[in-house]
Motif scaffolding. Structure first.
Motif, PDB file in Angstrom:
ATOM      1  N   MET A 134     -10.153  -1.293 -14.321  1.00  0.00           N
ATOM      2  CA  MET A 134      -9.923  -1.952 -13.018  1.00  0.00           C
ATOM      3  C   MET A 134      -8.169  -1.747 -12.996  1.00  0.00           C
ATOM      4  N   ARG A 135      -7.959  -1.273 -11.641  1.00  0.00           N
ATOM      5  CA  ARG A 135      -6.575  -0.722 -11.341  1.00  0.00           C
ATOM      6  C   ARG A 135      -6.216  -1.466 -10.034  1.00  0.00           C
ATOM      7  N   ALA A 136      -4.811  -1.330  -9.678  1.00  0.00           N
ATOM      8  CA  ALA A 136      -4.159  -2.054  -8.597  1.00  0.00           C
ATOM      9  C   ALA A 136      -3.109  -1.134  -8.117  1.00  0.00           C
ATOM     10  N   GLU A 137      -2.914  -0.668  -6.854  1.00  0.00           N
ATOM     11  CA  GLU A 137      -1.776   0.087  -6.359  1.00  0.00           C
ATOM     12  C   GLU A 137      -1.628  -0.416  -4.991  1.00  0.00           C
ATOM     13  N   LYS A 138      -0.209  -0.361  -4.596  1.00  0.00           N
ATOM     14  CA  LYS A 138       0.145  -0.597  -3.165  1.00  0.00           C
ATOM     15  C   LYS A 138      -0.336   0.329  -2.229  1.00  0.00           C
ATOM     16  N   PHE A 139      -0.547  -0.049  -1.013  1.00  0.00           N
ATOM     17  CA  PHE A 139      -0.881   0.811  -0.121  1.00  0.00           C
ATOM     18  C   PHE A 139      -0.203   0.501   1.174  1.00  0.00           C
ATOM     19  N   LYS A 140      -0.281   1.315   2.213  1.00  0.00           N
ATOM     20  CA  LYS A 140       0.696   1.179   3.288  1.00  0.00           C
ATOM     21  C   LYS A 140      -0.215   1.300   4.628  1.00  0.00           C
ATOM     22  N   TRP A 141       0.533   1.487   5.791  1.00  0.00           N
ATOM     23  CA  TRP A 141      -0.126   1.564   7.139  1.00  0.00           C
ATOM     24  C   TRP A 141       0.445   2.861   7.973  1.00  0.00           C
ATOM     25  N   ASN A 142      -0.509   3.492   8.490  1.00  0.00           N
ATOM     26  CA  ASN A 142       0.078   4.471   9.556  1.00  0.00           C
ATOM     27  C   ASN A 142       0.357   3.810  10.811  1.00  0.00           C
ATOM     28  N   LYS A 143       1.144   4.585  11.843  1.00  0.00           N
ATOM     29  CA  LYS A 143       1.608   4.032  13.007  1.00  0.00           C
ATOM     30  C   LYS A 143       0.505   3.584  13.974  1.00  0.00           C
ATOM     31  N   ASP A 144      -0.307   4.119  13.562  1.00  0.00           N
ATOM     32  CA  ASP A 144      -1.655   3.815  14.504  1.00  0.00           C
ATOM     33  C   ASP A 144      -2.285   2.572  14.006  1.00  0.00           C
ATOM     34  N   GLY A 145      -2.049   1.862  12.981  1.00  0.00           N
ATOM     35  CA  GLY A 145      -2.625   0.916  12.170  1.00  0.00           C
ATOM     36  C   GLY A 145      -3.506   1.038  11.265  1.00  0.00           C
ATOM     37  N   SER A 146      -4.021   2.390  10.848  1.00  0.00           N
ATOM     38  CA  SER A 146      -4.852   2.706  10.086  1.00  0.00           C
ATOM     39  C   SER A 146      -4.084   2.601   8.826  1.00  0.00           C
ATOM     40  N   PRO A 147      -5.138   2.455   7.533  1.00  0.00           N
ATOM     41  CA  PRO A 147      -4.587   2.362   6.130  1.00  0.00           C
ATOM     42  C   PRO A 147      -4.299   3.900   5.647  1.00  0.00           C
ATOM     43  N   TRP A 148      -3.070   3.650   4.923  1.00  0.00           N
ATOM     44  CA  TRP A 148      -2.585   4.942   4.071  1.00  0.00           C
ATOM     45  C   TRP A 148      -2.761   4.400   2.734  1.00  0.00           C
ATOM     46  N   PHE A 149      -3.710   5.207   1.911  1.00  0.00           N
ATOM     47  CA  PHE A 149      -3.828   4.795   0.540  1.00  0.00           C
ATOM     48  C   PHE A 149      -3.220   5.940  -0.380  1.00  0.00           C
ATOM     49  N   PRO A 150      -2.653   5.755  -1.289  1.00  0.00           N
ATOM     50  CA  PRO A 150      -1.879   6.569  -2.224  1.00  0.00           C
ATOM     51  C   PRO A 150      -2.911   7.387  -3.037  1.00  0.00           C
ATOM     52  N   ARG A 151      -2.340   8.409  -3.536  1.00  0.00           N
ATOM     53  CA  ARG A 151      -3.343   8.950  -4.635  1.00  0.00           C
ATOM     54  C   ARG A 151      -3.363   8.351  -5.783  1.00  0.00           C
ATOM     55  N   PRO A 152      -4.293   8.143  -6.508  1.00  0.00           N
ATOM     56  CA  PRO A 152      -4.534   7.148  -7.714  1.00  0.00           C
ATOM     57  C   PRO A 152      -3.734   7.707  -8.837  1.00  0.00           C
ATOM     58  N   SER A 153      -3.060   6.862  -9.392  1.00  0.00           N
ATOM     59  CA  SER A 153      -2.193   7.357 -10.690  1.00  0.00           C
ATOM     60  C   SER A 153      -2.863   7.296 -12.065  1.00  0.00           C
ATOM     61  N   LYS A 154      -2.246   7.841 -12.868  1.00  0.00           N
ATOM     62  CA  LYS A 154      -2.754   7.519 -14.209  1.00  0.00           C
ATOM     63  C   LYS A 154      -2.477   6.262 -14.802  1.00  0.00           C
ATOM     64  N   LEU A 155      -3.373   6.007 -15.939  1.00  0.00           N
ATOM     65  CA  LEU A 155      -2.955   4.776 -16.665  1.00  0.00           C
ATOM     66  C   LEU A 155      -1.475   4.907 -17.355  1.00  0.00           C
ATOM     67  N   GLY A 156      -0.843   3.733 -17.508  1.00  0.00           N
ATOM     68  CA  GLY A 156       0.286   3.805 -18.049  1.00  0.00           C
ATOM     69  C   GLY A 156       1.622   4.100 -16.913  1.00  0.00           C
ATOM     70  N   THR A 157       1.146   4.428 -15.903  1.00  0.00           N
ATOM     71  CA  THR A 157       2.390   4.870 -14.791  1.00  0.00           C
ATOM     72  C   THR A 157       2.982   3.794 -14.528  1.00  0.00           C
ATOM     73  N   GLN A 158       4.376   3.542 -14.585  1.00  0.00           N
ATOM     74  CA  GLN A 158       5.059   2.536 -13.982  1.00  0.00           C
ATOM     75  C   GLN A 158       5.390   2.225 -12.450  1.00  0.00           C
ATOM     76  N   LEU A 159       4.846   1.119 -12.131  1.00  0.00           N
ATOM     77  CA  LEU A 159       4.561   0.564 -10.918  1.00  0.00           C
ATOM     78  C   LEU A 159       5.372  -0.677 -10.642  1.00  0.00           C
ATOM     79  N   PRO A 160       5.835  -0.651  -9.253  1.00  0.00           N
ATOM     80  CA  PRO A 160       6.410  -1.898  -8.688  1.00  0.00           C
ATOM     81  C   PRO A 160       5.709  -3.059  -9.106  1.00  0.00           C
ATOM     82  N   HIS A 161       6.016  -4.070  -9.660  1.00  0.00           N
ATOM     83  CA  HIS A 161       5.304  -5.123 -10.077  1.00  0.00           C
ATOM     84  C   HIS A 161       4.829  -6.009  -8.842  1.00  0.00           C
ATOM     85  N   PRO A 162       3.663  -6.425  -8.394  1.00  0.00           N
ATOM     86  CA  PRO A 162       3.524  -7.240  -7.340  1.00  0.00           C
ATOM     87  C   PRO A 162       4.308  -8.773  -7.375  1.00  0.00           C
ATOM     88  N   GLN A 163       4.838  -8.884  -6.169  1.00  0.00           N
ATOM     89  CA  GLN A 163       5.481 -10.323  -6.530  1.00  0.00           C
ATOM     90  C   GLN A 163       4.299 -11.677  -5.959  1.00  0.00           C
TER      91      GLN A 163
END
Length: 395
Positions: A366-395
């Motif tokens: 199980m994995r989690a990554e932050k995603f953002k939004w396009n200007k038209d309101g649609s989701p922009w998902f990141p490319r999935p990263s490998k295990l062990g990648t340093q990602l910003p911690h959710p607050q």
């Protein structure tokens, strides 16, 4: 290294290189998605599902202090079909998963860590006549907690959706009781059911809809289509099902077998370029065989306050997935996603994947990554990263 690419370019490359997928006698979970923004923004409102948790109340204690970074996976050992929901009232995230022939709920105040082995609570145990519990989802509807899960009698062709009701409206880690089967009149094979709360037209209270993966007829086997039906209550469907989507595109098939499963609603309220508040509803789903490297996420949508029971009111992106494998990062078969936010309101996709090509259902994490939004309101998902990648911690 975490890499972002053009969705269209990668999707084209993916489709061009897709190998013949392996076949299987039954289907389980996995998803993947990626969309390319014209411009992205992380400040917006997201509903991780159609059934938000209780309204905000001051937390009893201050939020924990977190390190700047975290690494996947977010749960020790293996795990699949992650369903995560955030309760602002409790300032707690809940993970629902199948375990020990029943449903386990894990509560945490850290979105980046669900220690189910130590802190998971068994809230329901299936009777001896019920087997193969798949992909439980935890929803908060009309002041109560409900769990929706697929079970059968030992034969996959008899998989149907069932609903459980919590004994404590304030605590989903307390025991649940089986209400019964939730099905449309045709009573066909059904898995991966989710609840969609939707307000449109002159309605002031949300209507409830059930969306799931099903067969066109009993014992069909394939394709796995997406269906929707109106609900009379959180525990009952009160009308015929309507066909929402069929896996006709090549990237949604494995060994010639079309698969659409793991549907999840994603709600976005945002301001357009003129400063006007708008709302959009999206339906993500997992496509292709969950036992293959090519398991990925597709995207559909419903705009303009239209009736969701009319399939013509839904648009879909069928030429490519929006979240898919990333061999350069050793990520294969990403899928069966759910969506949530951290305390700041940043948006996260929670999914499972494997780190070795050909692993199929083995060693999913199980994995989690932050995603953002396009200007038209649609989701922009990141490319999935490998295990062990340093990602910003959710607050």
């Amino acid at each position: 290294m975490r890499v972002s690419f053009s969705c269209f370019a990668l999707a084209t490359a993916l489709l061009a290189s897709t190998a013949a997928a392996k076949s299987s006698t039954q289907t389980q979970r996995a998803t993947c998605s990626t969309s390319k923004p014209t411009s992205s923004s992380s400040s917006s409102t997201v509903s991780s599902s159609s059934t938000p948790a209780p309204a905000p109340e001051p937390a009893s204690t201050a939020p924990p202090k977190f390190p700047a970074k975290f690494t996947n996976p977010i749960k020790p050992n293996t795990g699949s079909d992650p369903w995560v929901i955030y309760s602002k009232k409790k300032d707690t995230w809940y993970l629902a998963k199948s375990a020990g022939g029943g449903v386990q709920i894990t509560a945490t105040r850290d979105l980046a860590w669900f220690d189910s082995d130590k802190n998971g609570t068994s809230v329901w145990k299936a009777p001896k006549t019920m087997h193969n519990l798949w992909a439980p989802e935890l929803h908060h509807i009309d002041g109560n907690w409900y769990i929706y899960a697929a079970l059968d009698d030992g034969k996959n062709a008899n998989h149907r959706m069932y609903v459980l009701k919590g004994s404590d409206p304030n605590d989903p880690t307390k025991p649940f009781k089986l209400v019964g089967k939730i099905t449309s009149p045709d009573d066909n094979w059904a898995i991966d059911g989710t609840v969609f709360q939707y307000t449109y037209g002159n309605r002031t209270k949300p209507d409830l809809y059930f969306i799931w993966s099903g067969w066109p007829k009993k014992d069909a086997g394939f394709p796995q289509n997406l269906y929707i039906a109106k609900m009379c209550s959180p525990t009952k469907i009160c009308g015929n099902r309507a066909l929402l989507h069929t896996p006709n595109a090549a990237w949604q098939k494995s060994g010639g077998k079309g698969v659409n499963e793991g549907p999840e609603m994603l709600h976005h309220k945002f301001k357009d370029s003129d400063g006007k508040t708008k709302e959009r509803w999206f339906l993500t789903y997992s496509a292709a065989g969950s036992w293959t490297d090519d398991y990925s996420l597709g995207l559909m949508g419903l705009d303009g306050g239209k009736d969701p029971m009319n399939p013509k009111n839904w648009w879909s992106i069928d030429d490519r997935p929006v979240f898919w494998k990333n061999p350069e990062q050793k990520v294969w078969g990403p899928g069966h996603a759910s969506f949530t936010t951290d305390r700041k309101g940043d948006n996260y996709i929670v999914y499972h994947a494997v780190s070795k090509s050909g692993n199929g259902w083995t060693n999913r994490t199980m994995r989690a990554e932050k995603f953002k939004w396009n200007k038209d309101g649609s989701p922009w998902f990141p490319r999935p990263s490998k295990l062990g990648t340093q990602l910003p911690h959710p607050q």
